[in-house]
Motif scaffolding. Structure first.
Motif, PDB file in Angstrom:
ATOM      1  N   LYS A  82      -0.797  12.530   9.070  1.00 35.44           N
ATOM      2  CA  LYS A  82       0.402  12.011   8.879  1.00 35.44           C
ATOM      3  C   LYS A  82       0.424  10.976   7.810  1.00 35.44           C
ATOM      4  O   LYS A  82      -0.411  10.497   7.507  1.00 35.44           O
ATOM      5  N   THR A  83       1.526  10.491   7.237  1.00 38.20           N
ATOM      6  CA  THR A  83       1.571   9.693   6.214  1.00 38.20           C
ATOM      7  C   THR A  83       2.191   8.005   6.741  1.00 38.20           C
ATOM      8  O   THR A  83       2.848   8.122   7.773  1.00 38.20           O
ATOM      9  N   ASP A  84       1.824   7.280   6.060  1.00 39.66           N
ATOM     10  CA  ASP A  84       1.928   5.674   6.420  1.00 39.66           C
ATOM     11  C   ASP A  84       2.009   4.886   5.059  1.00 39.66           C
ATOM     12  O   ASP A  84       1.527   5.144   4.253  1.00 39.66           O
ATOM     13  N   GLU A  85       2.932   3.883   5.169  1.00 44.64           N
ATOM     14  CA  GLU A  85       3.144   3.135   3.897  1.00 44.64           C
ATOM     15  C   GLU A  85       3.204   1.713   4.662  1.00 44.64           C
ATOM     16  O   GLU A  85       3.895   1.227   5.793  1.00 44.64           O
ATOM     17  N   ALA A  86       2.588   0.458   3.941  1.00 44.02           N
ATOM     18  CA  ALA A  86       2.529  -0.825   4.407  1.00 44.02           C
ATOM     19  C   ALA A  86       2.889  -1.832   3.305  1.00 44.02           C
ATOM     20  O   ALA A  86       2.308  -1.622   2.345  1.00 44.02           O
ATOM     21  N   THR A  87       3.784  -2.846   3.504  1.00 44.91           N
ATOM     22  CA  THR A  87       4.096  -3.849   2.630  1.00 44.91           C
ATOM     23  C   THR A  87       4.009  -5.364   3.665  1.00 44.91           C
ATOM     24  O   THR A  87       4.610  -5.494   4.481  1.00 44.91           O
ATOM     25  N   ASN A  88       3.228  -6.279   2.950  1.00 45.81           N
ATOM     26  CA  ASN A  88       3.251  -7.463   3.406  1.00 45.81           C
ATOM     27  C   ASN A  88       4.549  -8.429   3.255  1.00 45.81           C
ATOM     28  O   ASN A  88       4.677  -8.617   2.103  1.00 45.81           O
ATOM     29  N   THR A  89       5.136  -8.495   4.092  1.00 46.99           N
ATOM     30  CA  THR A  89       6.413  -9.140   4.026  1.00 46.99           C
ATOM     31  C   THR A  89       6.194 -10.745   4.149  1.00 46.99           C
ATOM     32  O   THR A  89       7.430 -11.547   4.163  1.00 46.99           O
ATOM     33  N   SER A  90       4.980 -11.370   4.581  1.00 47.76           N
ATOM     34  CA  SER A  90       5.123 -12.619   4.679  1.00 47.76           C
ATOM     35  C   SER A  90       4.373 -13.358   3.256  1.00 47.76           C
ATOM     36  O   SER A  90       4.169 -12.877   2.468  1.00 47.76           O
ATOM     37  N   PHE A 150       9.364   0.121  10.633  1.00 48.27           N
ATOM     38  CA  PHE A 150       9.460  -0.955  11.582  1.00 48.27           C
ATOM     39  C   PHE A 150       8.792  -2.188  11.240  1.00 48.27           C
ATOM     40  O   PHE A 150       7.798  -1.966  10.318  1.00 48.27           O
ATOM     41  N   LYS A 151       8.853  -3.223  11.943  1.00 47.75           N
ATOM     42  CA  LYS A 151       8.201  -4.476  11.330  1.00 47.75           C
ATOM     43  C   LYS A 151       7.365  -5.170  12.434  1.00 47.75           C
ATOM     44  O   LYS A 151       7.686  -4.688  13.739  1.00 47.75           O
ATOM     45  N   LEU A 152       6.213  -5.655  11.646  1.00 46.76           N
ATOM     46  CA  LEU A 152       5.226  -5.999  12.797  1.00 46.76           C
ATOM     47  C   LEU A 152       4.770  -7.632  12.199  1.00 46.76           C
ATOM     48  O   LEU A 152       4.999  -7.930  11.256  1.00 46.76           O
ATOM     49  N   LYS A 153       4.320  -8.203  13.312  1.00 46.72           N
ATOM     50  CA  LYS A 153       3.646  -9.643  13.134  1.00 46.72           C
ATOM     51  C   LYS A 153       2.313  -9.736  13.619  1.00 46.72           C
ATOM     52  O   LYS A 153       1.941  -8.853  14.300  1.00 46.72           O
ATOM     53  N   THR A 154       1.879 -10.711  13.315  1.00 48.19           N
ATOM     54  CA  THR A 154       0.518 -11.017  13.853  1.00 48.19           C
ATOM     55  C   THR A 154       0.254 -10.997  15.548  1.00 48.19           C
ATOM     56  O   THR A 154       1.203 -11.244  16.289  1.00 48.19           O
ATOM     57  N   ILE A 173       6.187  -1.112   7.977  1.00 44.70           N
ATOM     58  CA  ILE A 173       5.535  -0.197   8.053  1.00 44.70           C
ATOM     59  C   ILE A 173       6.558   0.983   7.835  1.00 44.70           C
ATOM     60  O   ILE A 173       7.591   1.038   8.626  1.00 44.70           O
ATOM     61  N   LYS A 174       6.181   2.011   6.944  1.00 43.08           N
ATOM     62  CA  LYS A 174       7.037   3.221   7.112  1.00 43.08           C
ATOM     63  C   LYS A 174       6.382   4.423   7.255  1.00 43.08           C
ATOM     64  O   LYS A 174       5.128   4.451   6.762  1.00 43.08           O
ATOM     65  N   LYS A 175       6.881   5.021   7.985  1.00 39.64           N
ATOM     66  CA  LYS A 175       6.428   6.375   8.419  1.00 39.64           C
ATOM     67  C   LYS A 175       7.474   7.486   8.031  1.00 39.64           C
ATOM     68  O   LYS A 175       8.593   7.222   7.768  1.00 39.64           O
ATOM     69  N   VAL A 176       7.211   8.832   8.024  1.00 38.52           N
ATOM     70  CA  VAL A 176       8.142   9.567   7.642  1.00 38.52           C
ATOM     71  C   VAL A 176       9.507   9.693   8.394  1.00 38.52           C
ATOM     72  O   VAL A 176      10.558   9.848   8.178  1.00 38.52           O
ATOM     73  N   ALA A 219       0.766  -1.147   0.155  1.00 39.47           N
ATOM     74  CA  ALA A 219      -0.064  -0.123   0.026  1.00 39.47           C
ATOM     75  C   ALA A 219       0.834   1.357   0.064  1.00 39.47           C
ATOM     76  O   ALA A 219       1.617   1.292   0.868  1.00 39.47           O
ATOM     77  N   PRO A 220       1.036   2.046  -1.087  1.00 31.08           N
ATOM     78  CA  PRO A 220       1.879   3.065  -1.376  1.00 31.08           C
ATOM     79  C   PRO A 220       1.589   4.167  -0.157  1.00 31.08           C
ATOM     80  O   PRO A 220       0.522   4.216   0.453  1.00 31.08           O
ATOM     81  N   GLN A 221       2.538   5.105   0.227  1.00 34.30           N
ATOM     82  CA  GLN A 221       2.357   6.207   1.049  1.00 34.30           C
ATOM     83  C   GLN A 221       1.304   7.111   0.930  1.00 34.30           C
ATOM     84  O   GLN A 221       0.813   7.293  -0.257  1.00 34.30           O
ATOM     85  N   SER A 222       0.368   7.058   1.944  1.00 27.12           N
ATOM     86  CA  SER A 222      -0.807   8.030   1.946  1.00 27.12           C
ATOM     87  C   SER A 222      -1.060   8.705   3.106  1.00 27.12           C
ATOM     88  O   SER A 222      -0.556   8.466   4.344  1.00 27.12           O
TER      89      SER A 222
END
Length: 140
Positions: free
Chosen positions: A118-126, A104-108, A97-100, A77-80
């Protein structure tokens, strides 16, 4: 081993009866499995599924909307810019998750927050379908 007296047995039974509904509520919060066409596509491999809304008792917010953002493996999900304050829980998968100012990395089971403006960007790395369960806080 000590024997259990009647008073201890009753206390144990009452405690177990009181705690059981809490485990039932926690289990019901699990995310269902979504089909690849459910919800609205917001980016390739990323869909938003509306779960429900409700009124808020928090003075700054009139209501809360719950949505699941479903990411196919590797989807991004691109930065929004965030329209509202949000509380996000990862209910399946693993994400970067990328913020300005940080990444950081998150799991279940992990949680994070987003602030309005604020902006946020997310990638599913699993290698599995990943889901963000988001509580969108709608201002009063």
């Amino acid at each position: 081993m000590k024997t259990m007296n009647r008073r201890s047995a009753i206390a144990l039974g009452v405690t177990a009866a009181a705690v059981s509904p809490l485990f039932t509520l926690a289990a019901s919060a699990k995310t269902k499995k979504y089909g690849p066409k459910e919800g609205k596509e917001i980016a390739p491999g990323v869909r938003v599924v509306e779960v429900g809304t409700g009124n808020s008792d928090i003075p700054a917010y009139k209501s809360i909307a719950i949505v699941d953002v479903v990411f196919q493996p590797g989807a991004h999900a691109p930065q929004s810019v965030m329209d509202n304050d949000m509380v996000c829980t990862i209910t399946s998968g693993a994400f970067t998750i990328k913020k300005v100012d940080k990444e950081f990395k998150l799991k279940t089971g992990d949680m994070y927050t987003c602030s309005k403006g604020k902006t946020d960007e997310a990638t599913n790395t699993s290698k599995e379908v990943g889901v963000h369960r988001i509580a969108v806080l709608i201002p009063a």
